[in-house]
Enzyme design. Structure first.
Site, PDB file in Angstrom:
ATOM      1  N   ARG A 198       0.847  -1.191   0.000  1.00 23.81           N
ATOM      2  CA  ARG A 198       0.000   0.000   0.000  1.00 23.81           C
ATOM      3  C   ARG A 198       0.886   1.245   0.000  1.00 23.81           C
ATOM      4  O   ARG A 198       2.023   1.209   0.449  1.00 23.81           O
ATOM      5  CB  ARG A 198      -0.914   0.027   1.224  1.00 23.81           C
ATOM      6  CG  ARG A 198      -1.867  -1.157   1.347  1.00 23.81           C
ATOM      7  CD  ARG A 198      -2.701  -1.028   2.602  1.00 23.81           C
ATOM      8  NE  ARG A 198      -3.658  -2.120   2.768  1.00 23.81           N
ATOM      9  CZ  ARG A 198      -3.426  -3.228   3.459  1.00 23.81           C
ATOM     10  NH1 ARG A 198      -2.255  -3.387   4.072  1.00 23.81           N
ATOM     11  NH2 ARG A 198      -4.347  -4.175   3.563  1.00 23.81           N
ATOM     12  N   HIS A 225      -2.226   2.757  -6.149  1.00 23.28           N
ATOM     13  CA  HIS A 225      -2.774   1.470  -5.717  1.00 23.28           C
ATOM     14  C   HIS A 225      -2.858   0.475  -6.874  1.00 23.28           C
ATOM     15  O   HIS A 225      -2.955  -0.731  -6.649  1.00 23.28           O
ATOM     16  CB  HIS A 225      -4.158   1.675  -5.104  1.00 23.28           C
ATOM     17  CG  HIS A 225      -4.486   0.695  -4.022  1.00 23.28           C
ATOM     18  ND1 HIS A 225      -3.810   0.637  -2.823  1.00 23.28           N
ATOM     19  CD2 HIS A 225      -5.419  -0.295  -3.965  1.00 23.28           C
ATOM     20  CE1 HIS A 225      -4.315  -0.332  -2.076  1.00 23.28           C
ATOM     21  NE2 HIS A 225      -5.289  -0.913  -2.747  1.00 23.28           N
ATOM     22  N   HIS A 279      -4.506  -8.670   4.052  1.00 28.08           N
ATOM     23  CA  HIS A 279      -5.950  -8.512   4.182  1.00 28.08           C
ATOM     24  C   HIS A 279      -6.426  -9.183   5.470  1.00 28.08           C
ATOM     25  O   HIS A 279      -6.112 -10.344   5.726  1.00 28.08           O
ATOM     26  CB  HIS A 279      -6.672  -9.148   2.986  1.00 28.08           C
ATOM     27  CG  HIS A 279      -6.559  -8.342   1.732  1.00 28.08           C
ATOM     28  ND1 HIS A 279      -6.801  -8.868   0.472  1.00 28.08           N
ATOM     29  CD2 HIS A 279      -6.233  -7.040   1.521  1.00 28.08           C
ATOM     30  CE1 HIS A 279      -6.623  -7.938  -0.432  1.00 28.08           C
ATOM     31  NE2 HIS A 279      -6.287  -6.818   0.170  1.00 28.08           N
ATOM     32  N   TYR A 318      -9.637 -10.567  -6.809  1.00 29.18           N
ATOM     33  CA  TYR A 318      -8.683 -10.953  -7.848  1.00 29.18           C
ATOM     34  C   TYR A 318      -9.142 -12.223  -8.568  1.00 29.18           C
ATOM     35  O   TYR A 318      -8.882 -12.385  -9.762  1.00 29.18           O
ATOM     36  CB  TYR A 318      -7.295 -11.141  -7.240  1.00 29.18           C
ATOM     37  CG  TYR A 318      -6.801  -9.868  -6.597  1.00 29.18           C
ATOM     38  CD1 TYR A 318      -6.400  -8.793  -7.369  1.00 29.18           C
ATOM     39  CD2 TYR A 318      -6.799  -9.720  -5.212  1.00 29.18           C
ATOM     40  CE1 TYR A 318      -5.993  -7.602  -6.792  1.00 29.18           C
ATOM     41  CE2 TYR A 318      -6.381  -8.538  -4.617  1.00 29.18           C
ATOM     42  CZ  TYR A 318      -5.984  -7.489  -5.414  1.00 29.18           C
ATOM     43  OH  TYR A 318      -5.596  -6.314  -4.828  1.00 29.18           O
TER      44      TYR A 318
END
Length: 346
Positions: free
Chosen positions: A167, A267, A293, A302
């Site tokens: 991130r 991102h 996550h 994804y």
């Protein structure tokens, strides 16, 4: 000397206590959360001061009302392209302070009630995750000129961000102590101050060596990995700086590779790396840990977005059918069997 209204209002006293005592000690908020709140309030106070044509130090509770806060949020949506999610997060941050102030001083509840009338934005249906092809990523990473000081920094930043699928905030929070070129690992501090250790490639470690030789000739472990100089002192790069450098190099890369999207945000490098890892066969459970996550459901974007894998599977199935034609029906060229099936003959 404070005016009587400012002394009675106590706006900045409550705001200081909220930042210095409530958020870090009572609520136990993560450093990134506090930083995000500080950015929100810096922008809001600047907007309020400009709106009322006063100095920032003269802002009071009465000035931060529903109309002004709504105007600020809509202004940021228009100028900074805030998504509904960002809009709602900033609004929650502002309300959190007013909730604290009202609990500390009940007479301030009227201001909290006023802000409660601001509706949250309804988020649109989740769009498929946007990511770049490997060709587009390669073109983007090759866009900076490493022969220049800024080009060297920008290239290493993007290479490391892609390699880690990190991130933006995780990249900017890194220090020199977080990278270990001997073990080829990097320590990241994710959301909720959750640490994770990720591997890097030997090529990325070599890029770091060249970057460190220029930007960290006398390395100190606590020094920010990526910095700009203010008053001759290194300070952490801002997220605006990152967004700007990526847009700049994306424009250069697109001239060489049409696959580079017209609009790129930081991102997207994280999304692209995650998708490429998934397409390479990384299980979703491992990808969840890699990305940091908290909820495995988040990583499913994804799987849902990987239309290329589905298309390849479909093409493979179709080619298999083409190579193996269906067997000839039993009734082919047999008029007597067809007549029996149709009830025309016993």
């Amino acid at each position: 000397m404070k005016t009587r209204q400012q002394a009675a209002d106590g706006f900045y006293r409550h705001l200081r206590e909220w930042f210095t005592a409530f958020l870090p000690r009572q609520r136990g908020a993560a450093e990134n959360t506090i930083t995000s709140c500080r950015q929100t309030w810096n922008m809001l106070l600047g907007y309020v001061a400009e709106h009322h044509h006063i100095g920032v130090e003269k802002v009071t509770f009465t000035m931060v009302d529903r109309v002004t806060v709504t105007g600020f949020l809509e202004h940021m949506r228009a100028t900074k392209s805030w998504t509904p999610s960002t809009y709602n997060q900033r609004l929650a941050c502002i309300r959190s302070f007013f909730t604290y102030a009202a609990a500390a001083e009940p007479t301030l509840t009227i201001y909290l009630a006023d802000l409660a009338a601001i509706p949250r934005l309804k988020a649109p249906a989740a769009a498929p995750v946007k990511y770049m092809s490997t060709d587009a990523v390669t073109a983007l990473l090759a866009a900076p000129d490493p022969g220049t000081r800024i080009g060297l920094r920008d290239q290493f930043f993007m290479i490391l961000m892609y390699d880690l699928a990190a991130r933006d905030a995780e990249m900017l929070a890194m220090t020199l102590a977080d990278i270990d070129t001997r073990r080829l690992t990097v320590d990241l501090l994710g959301k909720g101050s959750k640490p994770r250790r990720l591997p890097i490639t030997s090529e990325t470690a070599q890029h770091f060596g060249r970057y460190a030789a220029v930007f960290h000739p006398s390395p100190e472990p606590a020094t920010p990995m990526f910095y700009t100089r203010r008053n001759h002192r290194p300070t952490r790069m801002s997220d605006d700086n990152v967004a700007r450098l990526i847009r700049q190099h994306a424009a250069t890369a697109k001239a060489r590779c049409p696959d580079v999207p017209a609009r790129i945000h930081p991102h997207m490098l994280r999304h692209s790396r995650a998708m490429h890892l998934y397409q390479a066969g990384m299980p979703l459970a491992l990808l969840t840990e890699w990305l940091g996550h908290a909820d495995p459901e988040t990583t499913l974007i994804y799987a849902h977005a990987d239309t290329e894998m589905k298309r390849h599977a479909l093409e493979k199935a179709n080619s298999a059918t083409t190579r193996s034609p269906l067997p000839t029906p039993l009734w082919h060229d047999r008029e007597d069997i067809i007549q029996r099936l149709c009830g025309l003959k016993e």
